[in-house]
Enzyme design. Structure first.
Site, PDB file in Angstrom:
ATOM      1  N   SER A  70     -14.899  12.072   4.400  1.00 12.20           N
ATOM      2  CA  SER A  70     -14.914  10.797   3.450  1.00 12.20           C
ATOM      3  C   SER A  70     -13.859  11.097   2.348  1.00 12.20           C
ATOM      4  O   SER A  70     -13.788  12.389   2.145  1.00 12.20           O
ATOM      5  CB  SER A  70     -16.234  10.680   3.058  1.00 12.20           C
ATOM      6  OG  SER A  70     -16.293   9.657   1.698  1.00 12.20           O
ATOM      7  N   TYR A 128     -24.886  13.271  -0.331  1.00 16.56           N
ATOM      8  CA  TYR A 128     -23.405  12.747   0.554  1.00 16.56           C
ATOM      9  C   TYR A 128     -22.336  13.475   0.264  1.00 16.56           C
ATOM     10  O   TYR A 128     -21.583  13.921   1.225  1.00 16.56           O
ATOM     11  CB  TYR A 128     -23.356  11.015   0.388  1.00 16.56           C
ATOM     12  CG  TYR A 128     -22.088  10.476   1.019  1.00 16.56           C
ATOM     13  CD1 TYR A 128     -22.745   9.980   2.532  1.00 16.56           C
ATOM     14  CD2 TYR A 128     -21.293  10.324   0.790  1.00 16.56           C
ATOM     15  CE1 TYR A 128     -21.817   9.527   3.238  1.00 16.56           C
ATOM     16  CE2 TYR A 128     -20.178   9.753   1.258  1.00 16.56           C
ATOM     17  CZ  TYR A 128     -20.430   9.392   2.793  1.00 16.56           C
ATOM     18  OH  TYR A 128     -19.452   8.445   3.720  1.00 16.56           O
TER      19      TYR A 128
HETATM   20  N1  LIG Z   1     -18.229   2.684   5.389  1.00 13.51           N
HETATM   21  C1  LIG Z   1     -17.633   3.317   4.609  1.00 13.51           C
HETATM   22  O1  LIG Z   1     -16.902   3.003   3.457  1.00 13.51           O
HETATM   23  C2  LIG Z   1     -17.149   4.833   4.700  1.00 13.51           C
HETATM   24  C3  LIG Z   1     -16.302   5.497   3.820  1.00 13.51           C
HETATM   25  C4  LIG Z   1     -15.980   7.027   4.005  1.00 13.51           C
HETATM   26  C5  LIG Z   1     -16.537   7.559   5.033  1.00 13.51           C
HETATM   27  N2  LIG Z   1     -17.431   6.890   6.024  1.00 13.51           N
HETATM   28  C6  LIG Z   1     -17.495   7.607   7.152  1.00 13.51           C
HETATM   29  O2  LIG Z   1     -17.776   6.941   8.365  1.00 13.51           O
HETATM   30  C7  LIG Z   1     -18.621   7.236   9.175  1.00 13.51           C
HETATM   31  C8  LIG Z   1     -19.255   5.951  10.029  1.00 13.51           C
HETATM   32  O3  LIG Z   1     -19.662   5.124   8.885  1.00 13.51           O
HETATM   33  P1  LIG Z   1     -19.953   3.507   9.049  1.00 13.51           P
HETATM   34  O4  LIG Z   1     -19.792   2.939   7.746  1.00 13.51           O
HETATM   35  O5  LIG Z   1     -19.479   3.031  10.209  1.00 13.51           O
HETATM   36  O6  LIG Z   1     -21.521   3.388   9.230  1.00 13.51           O
HETATM   37  P2  LIG Z   1     -22.589   2.634   9.976  1.00 13.51           P
HETATM   38  O7  LIG Z   1     -23.893   2.901   9.297  1.00 13.51           O
HETATM   39  O8  LIG Z   1     -22.005   1.313  10.167  1.00 13.51           O
HETATM   40  O9  LIG Z   1     -22.430   3.192  11.413  1.00 13.51           O
HETATM   41  C9  LIG Z   1     -23.144   4.625  11.632  1.00 13.51           C
HETATM   42  C10 LIG Z   1     -23.787   4.804  13.209  1.00 13.51           C
HETATM   43  O10 LIG Z   1     -24.264   6.124  13.045  1.00 13.51           O
HETATM   44  C11 LIG Z   1     -25.478   5.969  13.755  1.00 13.51           C
HETATM   45  N3  LIG Z   1     -26.474   7.026  13.381  1.00 13.51           N
HETATM   46  C12 LIG Z   1     -26.953   7.182  12.316  1.00 13.51           C
HETATM   47  N4  LIG Z   1     -27.851   8.263  12.202  1.00 13.51           N
HETATM   48  C13 LIG Z   1     -27.604   8.872  13.456  1.00 13.51           C
HETATM   49  C14 LIG Z   1     -28.189  10.004  14.287  1.00 13.51           C
HETATM   50  N5  LIG Z   1     -28.977  10.829  13.664  1.00 13.51           N
HETATM   51  N6  LIG Z   1     -27.649  10.255  15.640  1.00 13.51           N
HETATM   52  C15 LIG Z   1     -26.698   9.572  16.185  1.00 13.51           C
HETATM   53  N7  LIG Z   1     -26.389   8.315  15.719  1.00 13.51           N
HETATM   54  C16 LIG Z   1     -26.660   8.019  14.371  1.00 13.51           C
HETATM   55  C17 LIG Z   1     -25.984   4.548  13.170  1.00 13.51           C
HETATM   56  O11 LIG Z   1     -27.136   4.035  14.284  1.00 13.51           O
HETATM   57  C18 LIG Z   1     -24.819   3.745  13.155  1.00 13.51           C
HETATM   58  O12 LIG Z   1     -24.493   3.086  14.382  1.00 13.51           O
HETATM   59  C19 LIG Z   1     -19.868   8.184   8.465  1.00 13.51           C
HETATM   60  O13 LIG Z   1     -19.526   9.335   8.832  1.00 13.51           O
HETATM   61  C20 LIG Z   1     -19.430   7.643   6.921  1.00 13.51           C
HETATM   62  O14 LIG Z   1     -19.829   8.881   6.238  1.00 13.51           O
HETATM   63  C21 LIG Z   1     -17.769   5.455   5.953  1.00 13.51           C
END
Ligand SMILES: NC(=O)c1ccc[n+]([C@@H]2O[C@H](COP(=O)([O-])OP(=O)(O)OC[C@H]3O[C@@H](n4cnc5c(N)ncnc54)[C@H](O)[C@@H]3O)[C@@H](O)[C@H]2O)c1
Length: 343
Positions: A214, A227
């Site tokens: 991130s 986080y």
């Molecule tokens: N959305 C943002 O703005 C953003 C920004 C920077 C980084 N990220 C990173 O991107 C990645 C994906 O984020 P996203 O926004 O798509 O999130 P999201 O919540 O839309 O999707 C995350 C997925 O991970 C699954 N998950 C959660 N806990 C789990 C576990 N213990 N075991 C297996 N699966 C699990 C959830 O069921 C979900 O399908 C994350 O690592 C997040 O930190 C997101």
């Protein structure tokens, strides 16, 4: 070297301080100068010359890679595993990897969503695909996942550690176990999956490990201490892993990519909540555009990318040089006073 025992067993009062030896200081200033000159001429200068000669080919190669358009490797017919592939960025990554010809293992704690992603891949790309339930924060569950994926699709060539909890707790917020869960899912999971899948990659002489970190892994953010800490941890893990791969002489067959996304429009409640805290309009990226940049970076064997707008890329590059006062006034202008995010 076997120091483990010293750290994993404990005996009260048996700590032994290391000896601190100091080199005897030469009193005669003429002799001291002579010694220094001898060191510079006979040791330092030859060492610097040797370093330049050894580093030159690598520096030239890196320079050419920066100037010339990247050569993209083919990932067709490789097996890609995406954790958190049921939703958001993970889902978009699964689709793009299938489009590029990969067999895809969609792994998620939410099996129904993982199955939906798998079905979409089957319908759109007709590639081998399967959905798996896993809790990436639990080592036993990750071990089981490897067995299941290998049985269904074969050994994993591309591991994408994407699953993460966007829960933003500070130190005293939420329950103590919530903080542990964030660390387990966002950080420990990377240890478990790499431990489980890297060995097979080494045996087969090919593999790529991707971490979705991130922007908060580069720029720390108050109110999100747990986080932010996990994402700084992921950055450190990937940097050290890259170095270890080099030390093991595996740099030509095992590659790593650490991804630092900024805002990605995945979950509606998350986007609405973050936007409500900000005084400026956040430039959200679509999951598909980020997934495209990630897979392009994998195919170009890039070690790090910031898949976002130019200003965010610039900010992450120059951040360590920005004075704290300027960082704080930017926070004031963009966010104002952000209340505690949870009780
Ligand atoms: N959305 C943002 O703005 C953003 C920004 C920077 C980084 N990220 C990173 O991107 C990645 C994906 O984020 P996203 O926004 O798509 O999130 P999201 O919540 O839309 O999707 C995350 C997925 O991970 C699954 N998950 C959660 N806990 C789990 C576990 N213990 N075991 C297996 N699966 C699990 C959830 O069921 C979900 O399908 C994350 O690592 C997040 O930190 C997101």
């Amino acid at each position: 070297m076997a120091l483990e025992g010293a750290y994993f067993t404990h005996s009260d009062g048996l700590y032994e301080a290391a000896e601190r030896r100091k080199a005897p200081r030469c009193v005669d200033s003429g002799k001291r100068l002579q010694k220094k000159a001898k060191f510079i001429l006979l040791e330092l200068i030859p060492m610097v010359i040797k370093l330049v000669i050894v580093a030159l080919p690598g520096l030239l190669r890196d320079l050419l890679r920066t100037i010339l358009p990247a050569r993209h490797k083919s990932i067709a017919n490789q097996v890609a595993l995406v954790t958190g592939g049921g939703n958001g960025l993970g889902r978009a990554l699964c689709l793009r990897l299938a489009q590029d010809g990969c067999s895809v293992a969609v792994a998620d704690i939410d099996l129904v969503s993982a199955q939906k992603t798998a079905e979409e891949i089957r319908q759109r790309f007709g590639k081998p695909v399967d959905a798996f339930r896993v809790d990436v924060g639990d080592y036993g569950s990750v071990q089981q996942l490897r067995k299941d994926v290998e049985r269904s699709l074969g050994p994993v060539d591309i591991l994408v550690n994407n699953a993460g909890l966007l829960a933003m707790l500070s130190l005293s917020e939420g329950k103590a176990e919530d903080i542990r869960r964030i660390i387990d899912v966002n950080l420990m999971a990377h240890f478990w999956t790499i431990r489980e899948f890297k060995e097979g990659m080494v045996e087969r002489g090919r593999g790529h490990i991707v971490a979705i970190c991130s922007m908060f892994g580069i720029i720390p953010c108050g109110r999100t201490i747990s986080y932010t800490t996990t994402k700084f941890g992921v950055k450190g893990l990937m940097a050290a892993l890259k170095e270890e791969i080099y030390m093991d002489d595996l740099s030509d067959c095992i590659h790593t990519t650490c991804v630092y996304p900024a805002g990605v429009a995945t979950r509606k409640e998350f986007v609405d909540f973050v936007q409500s805290l900000s005084k400026i309009k956040i430039p959200w990226n679509s999951p598909e555009s980020v997934a495209n940049m990630v897979v392009d970076a994998v195919r170009a064997n890039k070690a790090e990318i910031v898949p976002s707008h130019f200003m965010i890329k610039l900010l992450t590059t120059v951040f360590p040089l920005i004075p704290t006062a300027l960082v704080h006034s930017t926070v004031d202008v963009c966010l104002g006073t952000v209340p505690k995010l949870t009780k």
